[in-house]
Write an enzyme that holds these catalytic residues in place. Structure first.
Site, PDB file in Angstrom:
ATOM      1  N   SER A  36     -32.275  40.674  -1.267  1.00 38.82           N
ATOM      2  CA  SER A  36     -31.716  41.845  -1.952  1.00 38.82           C
ATOM      3  C   SER A  36     -30.266  41.632  -2.390  1.00 38.82           C
ATOM      4  O   SER A  36     -29.441  42.541  -2.307  1.00 38.82           O
ATOM      5  CB  SER A  36     -31.837  43.093  -1.069  1.00 38.82           C
ATOM      6  OG  SER A  36     -33.199  43.393  -0.798  1.00 38.82           O
ATOM      7  N   ASN A  59     -34.871  32.672  -8.226  1.00 40.02           N
ATOM      8  CA  ASN A  59     -36.302  32.502  -7.974  1.00 40.02           C
ATOM      9  C   ASN A  59     -37.062  33.626  -8.681  1.00 40.02           C
ATOM     10  O   ASN A  59     -37.036  34.775  -8.245  1.00 40.02           O
ATOM     11  CB  ASN A  59     -36.578  32.529  -6.467  1.00 40.02           C
ATOM     12  CG  ASN A  59     -38.056  32.442  -6.148  1.00 40.02           C
ATOM     13  OD1 ASN A  59     -38.873  32.050  -6.977  1.00 40.02           O
ATOM     14  ND2 ASN A  59     -38.420  32.822  -4.928  1.00 40.02           N
ATOM     15  N   GLU A  94     -33.101  33.535   4.378  1.00 37.23           N
ATOM     16  CA  GLU A  94     -33.648  34.760   3.795  1.00 37.23           C
ATOM     17  C   GLU A  94     -34.362  35.576   4.875  1.00 37.23           C
ATOM     18  O   GLU A  94     -35.539  35.324   5.165  1.00 37.23           O
ATOM     19  CB  GLU A  94     -34.628  34.427   2.677  1.00 37.23           C
ATOM     20  CG  GLU A  94     -33.996  33.752   1.470  1.00 37.23           C
ATOM     21  CD  GLU A  94     -34.911  33.810   0.270  1.00 37.23           C
ATOM     22  OE1 GLU A  94     -34.474  34.305  -0.773  1.00 37.23           O
ATOM     23  OE2 GLU A  94     -36.073  33.378   0.383  1.00 37.23           O
ATOM     24  N   LYS A 116     -40.245  34.012  -8.948  1.00 33.22           N
ATOM     25  CA  LYS A 116     -41.541  34.323  -8.337  1.00 33.22           C
ATOM     26  C   LYS A 116     -42.604  34.394  -9.441  1.00 33.22           C
ATOM     27  O   LYS A 116     -42.568  33.596 -10.370  1.00 33.22           O
ATOM     28  CB  LYS A 116     -41.436  35.599  -7.494  1.00 33.22           C
ATOM     29  CG  LYS A 116     -40.312  35.500  -6.460  1.00 33.22           C
ATOM     30  CD  LYS A 116     -40.307  36.633  -5.468  1.00 33.22           C
ATOM     31  CE  LYS A 116     -39.168  36.447  -4.480  1.00 33.22           C
ATOM     32  NZ  LYS A 116     -39.189  37.472  -3.416  1.00 33.22           N
ATOM     33  N   HIS A 140     -40.737  29.120   1.446  1.00 34.42           N
ATOM     34  CA  HIS A 140     -40.393  30.525   1.224  1.00 34.42           C
ATOM     35  C   HIS A 140     -41.272  31.408   2.110  1.00 34.42           C
ATOM     36  O   HIS A 140     -42.443  31.106   2.351  1.00 34.42           O
ATOM     37  CB  HIS A 140     -40.592  30.894  -0.247  1.00 34.42           C
ATOM     38  CG  HIS A 140     -39.970  32.197  -0.621  1.00 34.42           C
ATOM     39  ND1 HIS A 140     -40.578  33.405  -0.356  1.00 34.42           N
ATOM     40  CD2 HIS A 140     -38.794  32.482  -1.230  1.00 34.42           C
ATOM     41  CE1 HIS A 140     -39.794  34.383  -0.788  1.00 34.42           C
ATOM     42  NE2 HIS A 140     -38.708  33.851  -1.317  1.00 34.42           N
ATOM     43  N   GLU A 158     -42.823  34.044   1.650  1.00 28.91           N
ATOM     44  CA  GLU A 158     -44.075  34.523   1.058  1.00 28.91           C
ATOM     45  C   GLU A 158     -45.173  33.477   1.168  1.00 28.91           C
ATOM     46  O   GLU A 158     -46.350  33.816   1.347  1.00 28.91           O
ATOM     47  CB  GLU A 158     -43.825  34.918  -0.402  1.00 28.91           C
ATOM     48  CG  GLU A 158     -42.973  36.173  -0.512  1.00 28.91           C
ATOM     49  CD  GLU A 158     -42.279  36.340  -1.847  1.00 28.91           C
ATOM     50  OE1 GLU A 158     -41.550  37.324  -1.991  1.00 28.91           O
ATOM     51  OE2 GLU A 158     -42.452  35.481  -2.738  1.00 28.91           O
ATOM     52  N   GLY A 181     -36.687  41.673  -1.284  1.00 27.94           N
ATOM     53  CA  GLY A 181     -37.321  42.631  -2.183  1.00 27.94           C
ATOM     54  C   GLY A 181     -37.417  44.042  -1.649  1.00 27.94           C
ATOM     55  O   GLY A 181     -38.117  44.881  -2.212  1.00 27.94           O
TER      56      GLY A 181
END
Length: 242
Positions: free
Chosen positions: A206, A12, A170, A14, A100, A102, A176
């Site tokens: 990560s 991904n 996740e 992003k 996701h 985010e 991240g």
């Protein structure tokens, strides 16, 4: 990891790598995959929308699949800025990430909307990769399983009877941040999700060459949804050699 276990290795990007960088990445990654003597992984890359065509050109006839980072829950219409699952399909995509963290955090997406997007993918012939995960506060409060169950429940209902989808676990606090979950913790959550859904479950958060092997060794972890480590062809490819 047993010799028979084939990994799903999904990258991904992003909001990284524009069209020129994507084409360069694709050409380099194609050479790495072509030079490999062993079919170890199911590869897929999820670039920004505007880099999709360039990446496709760079990858050429390689076995690497393409995906989008999000789709609309609507098939078409007056939805400025959105892209439908059928458009992604026509553009050559096999997969789509939905839910996701985010997007849940910054765009306020609910689990009901994520389920609707997953259903839209199925209707268009796209394989959804459904993301779930808990925050650090929720984890410390012992709510991990409750949160995961709440997030996946509407998806299980929307995709009832289908096994042509995947889940990516996740933990939000590991995305991240450099703080990866313990392999045993990843195994526990992925096992629960696999038991509930009957589909492969990937771990994300990560993941990098230094720790990937610990996750891939877990029976319920079928691969990884990788962020930063997927932005360099050699680093991403090295995950298949762990």
């Amino acid at each position: 990891m047993t010799a028979q276990k084939k990994l799903y290795l999904f990258g991904n990007w992003k909001m990284n790598l524009g069209p020129s960088q994507a084409q360069e990445f694709g050409a380099k990654f194609r050479s790495l995959v072509s030079a490999s003597s062993e079919d170890r992984a199911v590869w897929a890359l999820f670039p920004p929308f505007l880099s999709l065509a360039a990446l496709k050109e760079g990858l050429g006839d390689s076995p690497v699949s393409l995906g989008v980072q999000d789709v609309s829950d609507q098939p078409s219409g007056a939805f400025t800025g959105q892209v439908s699952a059928s458009m992604a399909k026509e553009s050559g995509c096999r997969y789509a990430i939905v839910g996701h963290s985010e997007r849940r955090q910054y765009q306020g997406e609910t689990s009901a909307l994520v389920a609707a997007k997953a259903a839209a993918c199925r209707a268009a012939g796209i394989i959804p990769v459904v993301c779930v995960g808990e925050s650090l506060e929720q984890r410390e409060a012992g709510q991990t399983q409750t949160i995961i169950d709440e997030q996946i429940a509407p998806v299980l209902q929307a995709l009832e009877g289908s096994h042509d989808w995947l889940i990516a676990y996740e933990p939000i606090w590991a995305i991240g941040t450099g703080k990866a979950a313990l392999p045993s913790d990843a195994q526990a959550v992925c096992q629960r999700l696999a038991d509930q859904s009957g589909v492969p479950v990937l771990y994300g958060g990560s993941v990098k060459p230094e720790n990937a092997g610990q996750y891939f060794a877990q029976p319920a972890v079928s691969g990884a949804l990788v962020g930063g480590a997927s932005l360099k062809p050699e680093v991403f490819f090295s995950l298949a050699e762990i």
